[in-house]
Design a protein around this motif. Structure first.
Motif, mmCIF file in Angstrom:
data_model
loop_
_atom_site.group_PDB
_atom_site.id
_atom_site.type_symbol
_atom_site.label_atom_id
_atom_site.label_comp_id
_atom_site.label_asym_id
_atom_site.label_seq_id
_atom_site.Cartn_x
_atom_site.Cartn_y
_atom_site.Cartn_z
ATOM 1 N N SER A 1 -0.217 -4.051 -0.635
ATOM 2 C CA SER A 1 -0.987 -4.567 0.558
ATOM 3 C C SER A 1 -1.126 -2.798 1.321
ATOM 4 O O SER A 1 -0.378 -2.283 1.703
ATOM 5 N N VAL A 2 -2.691 -2.341 1.392
ATOM 6 C CA VAL A 2 -2.337 -1.274 1.817
ATOM 7 C C VAL A 2 -3.279 -1.475 3.072
ATOM 8 O O VAL A 2 -5.106 -2.247 3.681
ATOM 9 N N SER B 1 -5.254 -0.741 6.381
ATOM 10 C CA SER B 1 -6.835 -0.252 6.744
ATOM 11 C C SER B 1 -6.757 1.097 7.566
ATOM 12 O O SER B 1 -5.831 0.997 8.735
ATOM 13 N N GLU C 1 -4.168 4.594 1.789
ATOM 14 C CA GLU C 1 -5.925 4.582 1.851
ATOM 15 C C GLU C 1 -6.526 5.688 1.209
ATOM 16 O O GLU C 1 -7.599 5.804 0.995
ATOM 17 N N GLY D 1 -6.141 7.670 -2.205
ATOM 18 C CA GLY D 1 -6.361 6.158 -3.139
ATOM 19 C C GLY D 1 -5.293 5.153 -3.275
ATOM 20 O O GLY D 1 -5.531 4.614 -4.903
ATOM 21 N N LYS E 1 -3.844 1.660 -3.906
ATOM 22 C CA LYS E 1 -4.448 -0.104 -3.961
ATOM 23 C C LYS E 1 -3.082 -0.947 -3.981
ATOM 24 O O LYS E 1 -2.686 -0.304 -4.973
ATOM 25 N N ALA E 2 -3.463 -2.275 -3.662
ATOM 26 C CA ALA E 2 -2.431 -2.804 -3.922
ATOM 27 C C ALA E 2 -2.370 -3.775 -5.340
ATOM 28 O O ALA E 2 -3.648 -3.730 -6.055
ATOM 29 N N ASP F 1 -0.311 -1.501 -6.758
ATOM 30 C CA ASP F 1 -0.017 0.255 -7.799
ATOM 31 C C ASP F 1 1.277 -0.033 -8.178
ATOM 32 O O ASP F 1 2.401 -0.898 -7.173
ATOM 33 N N GLN G 1 -0.493 3.327 -11.915
ATOM 34 C CA GLN G 1 -2.116 2.878 -12.130
ATOM 35 C C GLN G 1 -2.530 2.513 -13.030
ATOM 36 O O GLN G 1 -2.928 3.643 -13.773
#
Length: 538
Positions: A114-115, A117, A122, A125, A127-128, A130, A166
């Motif tokens: 997870s990234v 917030s 974030e 760019g 993202k979960a 990656d 990605q």
């Protein structure tokens, strides 16, 4: 995180501990050894004079810090360089300098779970999902989590170049590190009435964060609580004692025994409130130290029901000592016990409701739900395993009758063994059936272990018979339930008076289809809802 002193009131004593912590480090590499031999005499003196147990001459005469700690054999006593100490302290308070991702290690690199917030990750760019394959020009493949984290974290304002995969595209990104702080307590509302409190660590601000989360949830019609301590390796002793006050009130929260054998009783403070609604604590084998203090306290005073697995079993307290080279020596100085003197070290705290395989959070939700709601949830694949393990932990059931845990008012019509994997089931009803009421919701073929529904088609064989045809082969050596729900109607519009279950056990081989005769009348099974009898625990 800033270092802080612990000043707690002991019953009959006033004791000062310097930066007293209880935490379990779960990564592969937990210490950086002192390369500067000048600190060896300091460490020897500390071990000789303040270590919790007498230290042998063999340990004290070791030629290096590395060898000293190896001979000591205490995984919780270790040396930190100044930089690594700051990282250790930051981990307790969930504060660090980095790019802002939660990760899992894989063979090819770092998988982003997870990234955070608002984090630098974030912003560029990430993202979960990656995969970070390199950082600062170094491949992350085959590294430990500690090694990978060292490359991703760094000085505030510094930039690290990462290579990110990605999907099928690989990108090179420059990410500027900055301060990342996450709360140690998260709160959310479950099922419209359960307050969920996830404790990730026992940091210096954890008691305030806990109180704030409880107050926010209390305004949302919460009538019960889940406190999640799974994978919480601990933190500050003072935070554990402060948190205990929200559950046990101003009573003894822990017994601490020092190297002289003197036992001191530490009292929790009187907090703004004491939770007195039904409370479940979730624990697992990684719930350690401060987590065990809080869990043992609520268990001793019967203020909560413990659900999950036995905790880690780390019943020791460490103190931090700053050395002349700027490094820090974390050393075990005390043993601790539950308020009533129960052993924790190498034993742990055992749960009241053991959940070994299933998700203990789902089990807790079921325990705190209304009976009807719980049973409705239990029949879904998401809660199926939790319900089965939960029910079997409070009542002994024969394997062949375990369907009654999920369908207590249904009747077993037959039990078949050795059925082929291409089985087709023929169901016979007592009267003519309205076939529009027969579908994959009214007749289900269910894997008894997982709750997974096998897709089926239906072939009517007459006014009272239907063939149930699985769309895929059944699994070998498995048990299925063919469940006929009382939503099926006859041609006059009347529904069945009861549901029925046919229990089938598969084996390799072939056989002939069997018929299951469905009765329209019958006495429901008597099922006791013992798992909700938690009143005495509250």
């Amino acid at each position: 995180m800033l270092a802080r002193f612990l000043r707690k009131k002991a019953v009959g004593h006033l004791v000062l501990y310097l930066m007293l912590v209880l935490t379990l480090l779960l990564s592969n590499s937990t210490s950086v050894l002192a390369s500067n031999v000048d600190v060896l005499p300091e460490i020897r003196a500390l071990l000789q004079n303040q270590y919790v147990d007498p230290v042998s001459a063999d340990v004290l005469n070791a030629p290096t810090v590395d060898e000293t700690l190896k001979r000591l054999g205490d995984p919780h006593t270790m040396y930190f360089s100044p930089v690594d100490y700051q990282g250790f302290v930051g981990s307790i308070n969930m504060s660090f300098y980095g790019i802002g991702v939660h990760i899992n290690m894989e063979a090819e690199g770092v998988r982003v779970v997870s990234v955070i917030s608002g984090s630098p990750a974030e912003e560029v760019g990430l993202k979960a999902g990656d995969l970070i394959v390199s950082a600062a020009g170094q491949s992350l493949a085959g590294l430990s989590s500690d090694q990978a984290v060292r490359l991703l974290r760094g000085i505030e304002g510094s930039t690290v170049q990462i290579s990110v995969r990605q999907g099928t595209v690989t990108k090179d990104l420059n990410v500027t590190r900055r301060a990342i702080t996450e709360p140690t307590v998260t709160g959310s509302l479950l099922d419209g009435h359960i307050g969920y409190l996830g404790l990730k660590s026992f940091g210096s601000n954890t008691p305030k964060e806990f109180e704030r989360a409880v107050m926010q949830l209390s305004n949302q019609s919460v009538d019960s609580w889940i406190v999640d301590l799974r994978d919480n390796g601990g933190g500050y002793l003072s935070s554990a004692i402060d948190l205990a006050g929200y559950f046990i009130g101003p009573h003894v929260a822990i017994q601490v025994k020092d190297r002289t054998g003197v036992i001191r009783l530490y009292q929790a403070p009187e907090q703004a409130f004491t939770l007195n609604q039904p409370i479940l604590f979730l624990t697992n084998e990684n719930s350690a130290s401060a987590s065990e203090i809080l869990t043992a306290a609520v268990k001793d005073y019967h203020k909560a029901t413990i659900v999950g697995t036995t905790t880690y079993g780390k019943g020791s307290v460490q103190s931090m000592f700053t050395l002349s080279n700027g490094g820090v020596f974390k050393m075990t100085v005390d043993h601790f016990y539950s308020p009533f003197g129960h052993q924790i070290d190498k034993v742990g705290v055992t749960p009241d409701v053991a959940i070994q395989q299933a998700d203990s959070l789902k089990a807790a939700e079921l325990l705190l739900s209304d009976k009807t709601v719980a049973l409705t949830k239990a029949r879904t694949p998401d809660y199926w395993e939790a319900w089965g393990e939960l029910s079997n932990s409070v009542a002994t059931q024969e394997k062949s009758a375990s369907y009654s845990l999920y369908y207590p008012d249904y009747r077993k019509v037959s039990e078949l063994s050795g059925i082929p994997l291409d089985k087709k089931f023929t169901v016979h009803f007592d009267g003519a059936i309205n076939w529009q009421s027969v579908n994959d919701s009214s007749i289900e073929l269910i894997d008894s272990l997982t709750g997974e529904r096998t897709l089926t088609t239906f072939n009517t064989l007459g006014p009272s018979d239907v063939q149930v045809i699985p769309e895929k082969a059944l699994s070998p050596d498995a048990t299925y339930w063919l469940v006929i729900h009382p939503t099926i109607r006859d041609v006059a519009g009347q529904t069945l008076h009861e549901g029925t279950v046919e229990v089938v056990h598969t084996l390799q081989g072939s056989g002939t289809p069997e018929k299951a005769k469905i009765q329209s009348f019958g006495k429901p099974l008597d099922y006791g809802w013992a798992i909700w009898d938690l009143g005495e625990k509250q």
